[in-house]
Design a protein around this motif. Structure first.
Motif, PDB file in Angstrom:
ATOM      1  N   SER A  51      43.404  18.830  62.890  1.00  0.00           N
ATOM      2  CA  SER A  51      42.757  19.124  61.616  1.00  0.00           C
ATOM      3  C   SER A  51      42.100  17.860  61.093  1.00  0.00           C
ATOM      4  O   SER A  51      42.595  16.750  61.293  1.00  0.00           O
ATOM      5  CB  SER A  51      43.756  19.676  60.603  1.00  0.00           C
ATOM      6  OG  SER A  51      44.797  18.760  60.388  1.00  0.00           O
ATOM      7  N   THR A  52      40.957  18.058  60.446  1.00  0.00           N
ATOM      8  CA  THR A  52      40.228  16.931  59.881  1.00  0.00           C
ATOM      9  C   THR A  52      39.399  17.402  58.704  1.00  0.00           C
ATOM     10  O   THR A  52      38.992  18.567  58.642  1.00  0.00           O
ATOM     11  CB  THR A  52      39.329  16.258  60.942  1.00  0.00           C
ATOM     12  OG1 THR A  52      38.778  15.070  60.392  1.00  0.00           O
ATOM     13  CG2 THR A  52      38.194  17.162  61.375  1.00  0.00           C
ATOM     14  N   TYR A  53      39.183  16.524  57.762  1.00  0.00           N
ATOM     15  CA  TYR A  53      38.316  16.818  56.633  1.00  0.00           C
ATOM     16  C   TYR A  53      36.930  16.262  56.906  1.00  0.00           C
ATOM     17  O   TYR A  53      36.782  15.140  57.394  1.00  0.00           O
ATOM     18  CB  TYR A  53      38.836  16.152  55.352  1.00  0.00           C
ATOM     19  CG  TYR A  53      39.918  16.936  54.652  1.00  0.00           C
ATOM     20  CD1 TYR A  53      39.589  17.951  53.758  1.00  0.00           C
ATOM     21  CD2 TYR A  53      41.250  16.654  54.874  1.00  0.00           C
ATOM     22  CE1 TYR A  53      40.575  18.670  53.109  1.00  0.00           C
ATOM     23  CE2 TYR A  53      42.247  17.366  54.232  1.00  0.00           C
ATOM     24  CZ  TYR A  53      41.897  18.366  53.344  1.00  0.00           C
ATOM     25  OH  TYR A  53      42.875  19.075  52.713  1.00  0.00           O
ATOM     26  N   ILE A  54      35.930  17.037  56.588  1.00  0.00           N
ATOM     27  CA  ILE A  54      34.552  16.568  56.538  1.00  0.00           C
ATOM     28  C   ILE A  54      34.084  16.912  55.139  1.00  0.00           C
ATOM     29  O   ILE A  54      33.926  18.087  54.787  1.00  0.00           O
ATOM     30  CB  ILE A  54      33.663  17.221  57.608  1.00  0.00           C
ATOM     31  CG1 ILE A  54      34.184  16.879  59.002  1.00  0.00           C
ATOM     32  CG2 ILE A  54      32.209  16.776  57.426  1.00  0.00           C
ATOM     33  CD1 ILE A  54      33.424  17.510  60.142  1.00  0.00           C
ATOM     34  N   ASP A 109      34.690  17.859  51.585  1.00  0.00           N
ATOM     35  CA  ASP A 109      35.795  18.569  50.933  1.00  0.00           C
ATOM     36  C   ASP A 109      36.304  19.747  51.764  1.00  0.00           C
ATOM     37  O   ASP A 109      37.118  20.523  51.292  1.00  0.00           O
ATOM     38  CB  ASP A 109      35.341  19.097  49.569  1.00  0.00           C
ATOM     39  CG  ASP A 109      35.071  17.976  48.575  1.00  0.00           C
ATOM     40  OD1 ASP A 109      35.646  16.884  48.746  1.00  0.00           O
ATOM     41  OD2 ASP A 109      34.286  18.187  47.637  1.00  0.00           O
ATOM     42  N   ILE A 110      35.816  19.890  52.988  1.00  0.00           N
ATOM     43  CA  ILE A 110      36.177  21.034  53.823  1.00  0.00           C
ATOM     44  C   ILE A 110      37.175  20.602  54.888  1.00  0.00           C
ATOM     45  O   ILE A 110      36.958  19.622  55.593  1.00  0.00           O
ATOM     46  CB  ILE A 110      34.935  21.655  54.488  1.00  0.00           C
ATOM     47  CG1 ILE A 110      33.950  22.112  53.416  1.00  0.00           C
ATOM     48  CG2 ILE A 110      35.324  22.801  55.400  1.00  0.00           C
ATOM     49  CD1 ILE A 110      32.612  22.564  53.965  1.00  0.00           C
ATOM     50  N   LEU A 111      38.262  21.339  54.991  1.00  0.00           N
ATOM     51  CA  LEU A 111      39.265  21.093  56.017  1.00  0.00           C
ATOM     52  C   LEU A 111      38.945  21.967  57.223  1.00  0.00           C
ATOM     53  O   LEU A 111      38.852  23.183  57.119  1.00  0.00           O
ATOM     54  CB  LEU A 111      40.672  21.433  55.508  1.00  0.00           C
ATOM     55  CG  LEU A 111      41.792  21.385  56.552  1.00  0.00           C
ATOM     56  CD1 LEU A 111      41.969  19.973  57.095  1.00  0.00           C
ATOM     57  CD2 LEU A 111      43.085  21.911  55.955  1.00  0.00           C
TER      58      LEU A 111
END
Length: 52
Positions: free
Chosen positions: A10-13, A15-17
Motif C-alpha cells: 500500500s502507498t499514498y499518492i 491523498d489517495i491510498l
C-alpha cells in the motif's frame, strides 16, 4: 488455481491510498514483466492510431 503467495503493498499518492495485491499461481507460464510487455506491444498499433 493454486496460489503460491499473496503479497500486499500500500502507498499514498497525494491523498489517495492505493492497495495492490499480487498473487502468484504455480501454473503461471510467464512473469508479470513479460505479460505487461506482451500487452503493451500487442496494443502498440492501436495506441499509435489514437496518438496521431
Amino acid at each position: 488455481m493454486e496460489l503460491e503467495a499473496i503479497h500486499t503493498t500500500s502507498t499514498y499518492i497525494g491523498d489517495i491510498l492505493f492497495v495492490i495485491e499480487s498473487v502468484t499461481a504455480d501454473s503461471a507460464k510467464e512473469t508479470a514483466a513479460d505479460k505487461v510487455k506482451r500487452l503493451i506491444l500487442g496494443n502498440l498499433d492501436e495506441m499509435m492510431k489514437i496518438a496521431s
